[in-house]
Every structure is written in structure tokens, then in C-alpha cells.
Motif scaffolding. Structure first.
Motif, PDB file in Angstrom:
ATOM      1  N   ILE A 225      -3.051 -16.823   2.051  1.00  0.00           N
ATOM      2  CA  ILE A 225      -3.754 -16.001   1.061  1.00  0.00           C
ATOM      3  C   ILE A 225      -5.157 -15.735   1.587  1.00  0.00           C
ATOM      4  CG2 ILE A 225      -4.610 -15.873  -1.294  1.00  0.00           C
ATOM      5  CD1 ILE A 225      -2.349 -17.701  -2.139  1.00  0.00           C
ATOM      6  N   SER A 226      -5.540 -14.461   1.648  1.00  0.00           N
ATOM      7  CA  SER A 226      -6.805 -14.085   2.292  1.00  0.00           C
ATOM      8  C   SER A 226      -7.945 -13.819   1.322  1.00  0.00           C
ATOM      9  CB  SER A 226      -6.580 -12.843   3.168  1.00  0.00           C
ATOM     10  OG  SER A 226      -5.547 -13.059   4.118  1.00  0.00           O
ATOM     11  N   VAL A 227      -7.668 -13.623   0.019  1.00  0.00           N
ATOM     12  CA  VAL A 227      -8.720 -13.293  -0.938  1.00  0.00           C
ATOM     13  C   VAL A 227      -8.581 -14.160  -2.193  1.00  0.00           C
ATOM     14  CG1 VAL A 227      -8.892 -10.920  -0.126  1.00  0.00           C
ATOM     15  CG2 VAL A 227      -7.361 -11.464  -2.020  1.00  0.00           C
ATOM     16  N   ASN A 228      -9.641 -14.151  -2.997  1.00  0.00           N
ATOM     17  CA  ASN A 228      -9.632 -14.808  -4.306  1.00  0.00           C
ATOM     18  C   ASN A 228      -9.968 -13.767  -5.371  1.00  0.00           C
ATOM     19  OD1 ASN A 228      -9.214 -17.445  -3.216  1.00  0.00           O
ATOM     20  ND2 ASN A 228     -11.395 -17.517  -2.669  1.00  0.00           N
ATOM     21  N   GLU A 229      -9.741 -14.106  -6.617  1.00  0.00           N
ATOM     22  CA  GLU A 229     -10.120 -13.209  -7.711  1.00  0.00           C
ATOM     23  C   GLU A 229     -11.633 -13.005  -7.690  1.00  0.00           C
ATOM     24  OE1 GLU A 229      -8.689 -14.567 -11.442  1.00  0.00           O
ATOM     25  OE2 GLU A 229      -6.589 -14.070 -11.031  1.00  0.00           O
ATOM     26  N   GLY A 230     -12.029 -11.764  -7.851  1.00  0.00           N
ATOM     27  CA  GLY A 230     -13.449 -11.425  -7.820  1.00  0.00           C
ATOM     28  C   GLY A 230     -13.923 -10.972  -6.455  1.00  0.00           C
ATOM     29  N   ALA A 231     -13.090 -11.156  -5.421  1.00  0.00           N
ATOM     30  CA  ALA A 231     -13.478 -10.763  -4.074  1.00  0.00           C
ATOM     31  C   ALA A 231     -13.372  -9.250  -3.907  1.00  0.00           C
ATOM     32  CB  ALA A 231     -12.594 -11.465  -3.054  1.00  0.00           C
ATOM     33  N   HIS A 232     -14.178  -8.708  -3.013  1.00  0.00           N
ATOM     34  CA  HIS A 232     -14.121  -7.277  -2.708  1.00  0.00           C
ATOM     35  C   HIS A 232     -13.201  -7.073  -1.519  1.00  0.00           C
ATOM     36  CE1 HIS A 232     -15.576  -3.121  -2.763  1.00  0.00           C
ATOM     37  NE2 HIS A 232     -15.578  -3.185  -1.431  1.00  0.00           N
ATOM     38  N   VAL A 233     -12.303  -6.102  -1.620  1.00  0.00           N
ATOM     39  CA  VAL A 233     -11.380  -5.808  -0.525  1.00  0.00           C
ATOM     40  C   VAL A 233     -11.600  -4.382  -0.053  1.00  0.00           C
ATOM     41  CG1 VAL A 233      -9.626  -7.473  -1.232  1.00  0.00           C
ATOM     42  CG2 VAL A 233      -9.571  -5.155  -2.163  1.00  0.00           C
ATOM     43  N   MET A 234     -11.283  -4.195   1.228  1.00  0.00           N
ATOM     44  CA  MET A 234     -11.398  -2.866   1.828  1.00  0.00           C
ATOM     45  C   MET A 234     -10.004  -2.331   2.107  1.00  0.00           C
ATOM     46  SD  MET A 234     -14.706  -2.445   2.091  1.00  0.00           S
ATOM     47  CE  MET A 234     -14.927  -1.155   3.320  1.00  0.00           C
ATOM     48  N   ASP A 235      -9.908  -1.022   2.157  1.00  0.00           N
ATOM     49  CA  ASP A 235      -8.636  -0.366   2.448  1.00  0.00           C
ATOM     50  C   ASP A 235      -8.059  -0.898   3.761  1.00  0.00           C
ATOM     51  OD1 ASP A 235      -6.496   1.298   2.709  1.00  0.00           O
ATOM     52  OD2 ASP A 235      -7.664   3.109   3.126  1.00  0.00           O
TER      53      ASP A 235
END
Length: 570
Positions: A225-235
């Protein structure tokens, strides 16, 4: 007159008889002495007074220091300097078994490889974010969670998509007059992986959607898993990775000498401790073209069907490659007979079949076939070697003060090299051994201070701490090192003289450094230090928490004699 003649004749006969007997006895005694002298010369070994590990059958110069070799002393019972004797009771208690080495013209057995189950990298996928935004909700909460294709896995707030919906509203009003514009706007949303159903809903309600769902593109098990809730993701950035475990890889390490016995498509039979009665049949699908220069191995891989979900990544497995044939393999010895230090391969030879006498022998190994090694050099056909209880015999050699795997080095092999031998220590054992290092350092400092009573007390304390270390799972070389440390601590605490304590401390350190060197995550750093003058100029090592030299073998007499030869923890 006649009587006198008779007496003279009798005396002459007796004298001749006595002379014959005495002359023959002297001659036999001389022959016996010459035979004994010749036998002594035949078995005479030569050594160096400065480097007693050097043994030669003929006189000459020491290959290390160049000094003239001197005759090696034999014990009173005829043993050479390298030999030692064990009692019949000790042999029985340790279950020492020996085997006569023989020649095998051809060997056809199963080649055994050890390895583990790994994720099939060809069947893994990354679940990306298709637009920029903030993760409002993550429905994948843990590694190992099963995910199905089309399942909603996250919700993302995207200002870019909020603004794009205004274009959609405008284009929808003009779709009759400008259908191409309307189609282009809809296509932009499709590129962001927004479904037609959601777009239709937006058009019908006229309400702006602020949070957009992300749906799983693949089925499988979450491996990262690479992200958490609240994290900003890019396309394009990954949210998590998925592994399809319906097939898995079984990866094995094959030694350099075994490569010529393996090929793609070769049938192998795989077993696991988790399923002792189940065999998984497979074929070799990949042999790594690049050799690992550290371990001298290549990775051999097979792909296994895992439809029943029995095989878990990380599970240890064993493979047997059947039909392996090795002609002209020469001398073969059981793998249990060989001790490997990382630099040398050693066996114990029993030179006399009728006596429990042993000596260590260095050998050069060839290929491993099944549970046996071929011998390139070091043994001859018909010699008898120890095949069971090898480490017990080595411990007996060490206690006898003879050259052994753990307390002496062979020609060309330094103490520093012996201290770099690699072995696998159980994780719990590593953690507990790491905790007693401060007690060892206290003992070392007591030797630096040269205080006999303080040394005895520190040794007793370290012995108590080691008794609490779980060691029932230790085997082979690791077990021998650990037991030798305990024996020498007992000897140190019971000794009444500093000389006896330091002699035992030499052997304790040889074993302690090897074990500590194989602990993962040493912190803070420990320094392996060495003094070439200690141990009768044979050299000795110790551990220190400081790079500053404080010699425990000489104290104030030669406090700074020595150097740092390795740093553990870097």
C-alpha cells in the motif's frame, strides 16, 4: 692330566656358546634400534617455533616468517602434533561414526536445492490514481487483503474534475448544435476512468460531484500500500500493488558447481514442511544468467499452480532434481562429514582403524550430488573419516589444544579471515545474544585492569546471562561456538591465576567474535581488535565498544598493542 684337558675343552665350548648368544643379542638390539630410528624418521613432522600451525613432513623454511623448521614433538603415546585421542566412552556418548572413503565411478541421485516461495512477478499489477487529488477514503486497509476487479477501493477529491464538470454542463446544453464538442468533453472524463453511468447521473441531476471513486483494475491480493487517507496523489502514481497468487514462483539457490547439472525444462519435485505428505511437481522455467558474486549462487526458478492457495510467499521449500548423473566423480563423502568455515572445508580423519585417534584435514570440494560431496584433493581412497559427530570431535580437538576449526588457522588463512565466517543465527538467539554484549564488555575491561577477582566475578555474571539465552534450536557450528563460550567462561571464573584466565579468554574470543559478527543490526558499533603478540605470538582478538586500543591480554605492560581489524554494525 686327562681331567685338565676335559675341563679346558668344556670351558672353550661354553665360552664359544656364550659369545654367540651375546653377539646375536647385540646385533638384534642394534637392528631394533635402527628400525625404531627409521620409523621415527618416517613419521617425524616439522613445524615453526613462531607459527606452530605450520606442519611439514620434511625440514625447510617457514612459509610465513622464513625461520628454519624444527622437529614437532610427539606425545608419549606416539601421537603427532596434529593428532589427539578420544576415549571409547566419549565416542559412545557422542555417537561418533566413521566411514571409509571409496571411489564412485558414477553417481545418479537427486540433487537437492533449498529455497522459498515468492510472488509471481509476471502476475502482479499496480493500481494507479487516474487523476490528481486527495485521498478522502481508502477501502484497502492492509497488506494481504483480497481485492476483486471492479471493486471500489478508494474515493478521491479532485479540484480538476470539479472544474471539468462545468465544461460538461455547458457541452451538454450545446450537444445538439455542437456534438463533437460534447463527445470530446465526455472522452476527457473517460480518460480519467470515470464511468458513463456516473457521467449520465451528473448530467441528469445537474449537481457537481466532488468525490470520485477508484475501482480495482485487477483481482488479487494486496502486496503493498503506497498511500494513506488524506494523502495527495498524482495522476499515474500507485495507490497499491496487487499480486495474483493463483500461480507462485519457487526460487532456489544453486551453487556454482551445480549449474552444469541444471537446465530449463528439467523436472523437479518440490516439498514443504507445511505439507510434509504433499509433493508439487514442476519444471525449471528460469536459470539466472548472472552469478551472485557474494554467495556464488544463481537463482533457479519454477512456476507452481497455486489454485488451492496452499503456497504462501516466504514459505521455505526444498526441491529434488531427479536423474542427475555425474560420471568420474571420484571420491565421495557425506555432507555431514564436512565442516565449512567460509574459507576452508575440513574433515576429521581417523588414521588408525584400531585406535580412536583423529586429526583435522583440509580438503577441496567438488560438486554436491544429493547428500554427498566429491573430493578434489585432501583425501585418498581407503582413508577413514568422521561422518557423524564431527563438531563434537572438533570441540575435543580444541579442548586438547590441537588445531581445530575454531581455535587455529591453517597456512595462508589469517585469524581475521576466520572471524568473517558467515552462518545463520535464529532471530531470537540474535536478539538475546545482543543483550549480553554489555556483560562481555565488562569482562573485557576486567582483563584490561588485570584484576583476577574482578575477572572471575564478571565471567560468572556473563555465564549466568548466557544460561538464560534460548539455545535449544542451535545446531552444528553455531552450537559448538556457543558451548565453547560457556566452557571457557566456567574455566575463567574457576581459575586462580591471570595467565590461566587469559589463555581461556583467547579461545572464548575466537568463538564470541564469530557469533557476534553474525548478529544483524549491531548498535552501537563494535570493534574487532587484534594483538599479534598475544597467545604466544599466534595472535588473539577481542571485542570493544571503542576504537581505542586497550589490550586485555597484557594490561599495563602493553596497553596499546593491537589494531582494529573490523567494525561490526556498519
Amino acid at each position: 692330566m686327562n681331567k685338565s684337558i676335559v675341563y679346558i675343552v668344556l670351558a672353550a665350548i661354553v665360552g664359544l656358546g656364550l659369545g654367540y648368544v651375546l653377539f646375536n643379542a647385540a646385533e638384534e638390539q642394534q637392528d631394533t634400534a635402527e628400525e625404531s630410528h627409521n620409523h621415527e624418521n618416517a613419521s617425524q613432522m616439522w613445524t615453526c617455533s613462531m607459527h606452530p600451525q605450520i606442519m611439514r613432513e620434511e625440514p625447510g623454511d617457514c612459509p610465513i616468517c622464513g625461520m628454519d623448521l624444527i622437529p614437532a614433538e610427539s606425545s608419549s603415546d606416539g601421537l603427532t602434533a596434529n593428532q589427539f585421542k578420544m576415549t571409547e566412552n566419549a565416542l559412545a556418548l557422542a555417537n561418533i561414526q566413521t566411514t571409509v572413503v571409496g571411489t564412485s565411478d558414477a553417481v545418479s541421485e537427486a540433487l537437492t536445492l533449498s529455497g522459498k516461495i515468492a510472488v509471481n512477478e509476471d502476475e502482479t499489477a499496480t493500481q494507479p490514481a487516474h487523476f490528481d487529488g486527495r485521498v478522502e477514503r481508502l477501502l484497502v486497509s492492509s497488506v494481504g487483503q483480497e481485492v476483486r476487479k471492479g471493486q471500489e477501493v478508494a474515493t478521491i477529491y479532485s479540484p480538476e474534475l470539479v472544474a471539468a464538470q462545468q465544461e460538461l454542463f455547458t457541452a451538454a446544453k450545446l450537444k445538439g448544435a455542437q456534438p463533437k464538442l460534447y463527445a470530446a468533453v465526455r472522452k476527457k472524463f473517460k480518460n480519467w476512468m470515470i464511468s458513463d453511468a456516473l457521467l449520465d447521473q451528473i448530467e441528469e441531476t445537474g449537481k457537481t460531484v466532488t468525490r470520485f471513486p477508484i475501482y480495482a483494475s485487477f483481482s488479487g491480493v494486496v502486496s503493498e500500500i503506497s498511500v494513506n487517507e488524506g494523502a495527495h496523489v498524482m495522476d499515474g502514481n500507485p495507490i497499491f500493488k496487487i499480486a495474483d497468487l493463483s500461480t507462485v514462483w519457487a526460487e532456489f539457490d544453486a551453487y556454482e558447481s551445480q549449474i552444469n547439472q541444471l537446465k530449463k525444462g528439467q523436472s523437479i519435485r518440490i516439498s514443504s514442511n507445511a505439507y510434509p505428505n504433499k509433493i508439487f511437481d514442476a519444471e525449471i522455467s528460469f536459470i539466472d544468467p548472472v552469478l551472485d558474486t557474494q554467495s556464488r549462487t544463481v537463482t533457479v526458478r519454477a512456476t507452481l499452480n497455486n489454485a488451492e492457495d496452499l503456497l504462501k510467499p516466504g514459505m521455505f521449500v526444498e526441491a529434488k532434481v531427479t536423474g542427475v548423473s555425474n560420471k568420474n566423480s571420484g571420491l565421495m563423502v557425506p555432507a555431514s562429514a564436512v565442516m565449512w568455515t567460509g574459507e576452508r572445508s575440513l574433515v576429521y580423519v581417523k588414521p588408525n582403524a584400531n585406535a580412536s585417534i583423529f586429526e583435522m584435514r583440509e580438503v577441496t570440494l567438488g560438486e554436491k550430488i544429493g547428500d554427498s560431496y566429491s573430493i578434489v584433493s585432501g583425501l585418498s581412497n581407503g582413508e577413514e573419516i568422521v561422518t557423524n559427530g564431527t563438531f563434537t570431535v572438533d570441540a575435543a580437538a580444541q579442548l586438547s589444544g590441537k588445531k581445530s576449526m575454531m581455535n587455529a588457522t591453517s597456512e595462508g588463512t589469517s585469524t581475521e579471515e576466520m572471524n568473517t565466517m558467515r552462518m545463520q543465527l535464529p532471530k531470537d538467539f540474535q536478539s538475546q545474544l545482543k543483550n549480553v554484549v554489555p556483560n562481555y564488555l565488562t569482562l573485557k575491561d576486567a582483563f584490561v585492569a588485570s584484576e583476577v577477582e574482578h575477572i572471575s566475578s564478571a565471567a560468572a555474571n556473563l555465564q549466568v546471562e548466557l544460561q538464560s539465552v534460548e539455545n535449544q534450536d542451535l545446531e552444528g557450528m553455531v552450537k559448538s561456538h556457543f558451548e565453547m563460550i560457556q566452557q571457557k567462561l566456567k574455566a575463567i571464573s574457576a581459575s586462580e591465576t591471570l595467565e590461566e584466565q587469559r589463555a581461556a579468554f583467547v579461545i572464548l574470543n575466537e568463538n564470541m567474535v564469530v557469533l557476534v559478527n553474525n548478529i544483524s543490526g549491531i548498535a552501537p558499533d563494535l570493534y574487532v581488535q587484534s594483538c599479534p603478540m598475544a597467545n604466544n605470538s599466534k595472535g588473539a582478538v577481542w571485542l570493544s565498544s571503542s576504537s581505542e586500543i586497550r589490550n586485555p591480554y597484557y594490561g599495563d605492560a602493553m596497553l596499546t598493542c593491537g589494531s582494529v581489524i573490523d567494525t561490526l554494525g556498519l
